[in-house]
Design an enzyme around this catalytic site. Structure first.
Site, short mmCIF file in Angstrom:
data_model
loop_
_atom_site.label_atom_id
_atom_site.label_comp_id
_atom_site.label_asym_id
_atom_site.label_seq_id
_atom_site.Cartn_x
_atom_site.Cartn_y
_atom_site.Cartn_z
N LYS A 87 0.82 -1.21 0.00
CA LYS A 87 0.00 0.00 0.00
C LYS A 87 0.86 1.27 0.00
O LYS A 87 0.63 2.17 -0.79
CB LYS A 87 -0.94 0.01 1.20
CG LYS A 87 -1.98 -1.07 1.22
CD LYS A 87 -2.89 -0.99 2.43
CE LYS A 87 -2.19 -1.00 3.77
NZ LYS A 87 -1.47 -2.23 4.09
N ARG A 102 -10.49 0.49 8.90
CA ARG A 102 -10.16 -0.92 9.12
C ARG A 102 -11.32 -1.69 9.72
O ARG A 102 -11.23 -2.90 9.86
CB ARG A 102 -8.95 -1.05 10.03
CG ARG A 102 -7.67 -0.63 9.35
CD ARG A 102 -6.47 -0.99 10.17
NE ARG A 102 -5.25 -0.69 9.42
CZ ARG A 102 -4.06 -0.84 9.91
NH1 ARG A 102 -3.89 -1.29 11.13
NH2 ARG A 102 -3.00 -0.55 9.19
N ARG A 110 11.45 -6.51 5.46
CA ARG A 110 11.34 -5.07 5.75
C ARG A 110 11.79 -4.78 7.18
O ARG A 110 12.42 -3.75 7.44
CB ARG A 110 9.89 -4.60 5.53
CG ARG A 110 9.67 -3.13 5.79
CD ARG A 110 8.29 -2.68 5.39
NE ARG A 110 7.31 -2.90 6.43
CZ ARG A 110 6.02 -2.60 6.33
NH1 ARG A 110 5.55 -2.08 5.22
NH2 ARG A 110 5.19 -2.84 7.32
N ARG A 152 11.25 -1.49 12.65
CA ARG A 152 9.93 -1.57 13.26
C ARG A 152 9.77 -2.91 13.97
O ARG A 152 9.84 -3.96 13.33
CB ARG A 152 8.85 -1.41 12.20
CG ARG A 152 8.76 0.00 11.64
CD ARG A 152 7.76 0.13 10.54
NE ARG A 152 6.47 -0.43 10.87
CZ ARG A 152 5.44 -0.46 10.03
NH1 ARG A 152 5.56 0.03 8.82
NH2 ARG A 152 4.30 -0.99 10.40
N ARG A 202 -1.55 -9.60 13.30
CA ARG A 202 -2.09 -8.48 12.53
C ARG A 202 -2.98 -8.97 11.40
O ARG A 202 -4.01 -8.38 11.09
CB ARG A 202 -0.94 -7.61 11.98
CG ARG A 202 -0.27 -6.79 13.08
CD ARG A 202 1.14 -6.38 12.75
NE ARG A 202 1.25 -5.45 11.64
CZ ARG A 202 2.42 -5.19 11.04
NH1 ARG A 202 3.52 -5.78 11.43
NH2 ARG A 202 2.46 -4.33 10.05
#
Length: 190
Positions: free
Chosen positions: A14, A89, A128, A134, A146
């Site tokens: 995204k 969401r 990533r 993160r 998630r």
């Protein structure tokens, strides 16, 4: 004014695609992840609250997310349109966004979902996580949590927007250029 909601599980691309789309269509990109990180980095009250949920891999509650997003929309009164990335969401967030936009004589133009296989996305996020720093991208259990949250709370939004004839699905697997072209083919309809 064009207002697009960009859907997809974490790692679906995204953010990457939003960079191309905002330039091509002159939209203001509102990423809830970026908004959360800004508020967390600047230690705002909403940022502190959001961090407690994000650290567990949970979604931030609607009321916190909505307050942050409304503030960002209000900061951009001259925008030609918005690209909502990671919001709404939940059905409650979708209804709140509709009501908020209606109060500004606007509405959602369309929603576009980037679809991809969970195992491919998990691998993307773990990769990533090596460079992003993160913590929510460095633990496979948190990533899968998630996805469970997404499936339970976000997937029902597809029906919400399908019922309004505002839902489009795009294959999110392939090169960045291939996915961008698929998205462009859809966006050009608006």
């Amino acid at each position: 004014m064009i207002n697009i909601v960009l859907f997809g599980k974490p790692g679906a691309g995204k953010g990457t695609q939003a960079e191309f789309l905002k330039e091509k269509y002159n939209l203001t990109h509102l990423s809830t992840g970026d908004i959360f990180r800004y508020n967390i980095k600047n230690d705002t009250e909403l940022g502190q609250l959001a961090k407690t949920y994000m650290d567990k891999g949970d979604l931030v509650p609607d009321e916190v997310t909505i307050q942050m997003l409304q503030s960002e929309v209000d900061k951009n009164p001259d925008s030609a349109g918005f690209l909502f990335d990671g919001f709404p969401r939940t059905l409650a967030q979708a209804a709140a966004l509709d009501a908020f936009l209606e109060s500004k004589n606007q509405s959602i133009t369309a929603t576009v979902a980037l679809e991809a296989d969970d195992n491919i996305l998990v691998a993307r996020l773990l990769e990533r996580g090596k460079t992003s720093g993160r913590p929510d991208d460095q633990d496979e259990e948190k990533i899968r949590n998630r996805y469970d949250e997404y499936n339970q709370k976000t997937a029902p939004l597809m029906h919400y927007y399908k019922d309004q004839n505002k839902f489009y699905s795009v294959d999110g697997i392939g090169s960045i250029e291939e996915v961008t072209q698929r998205l462009t083919n859809v966006f050009d309809k608006f």
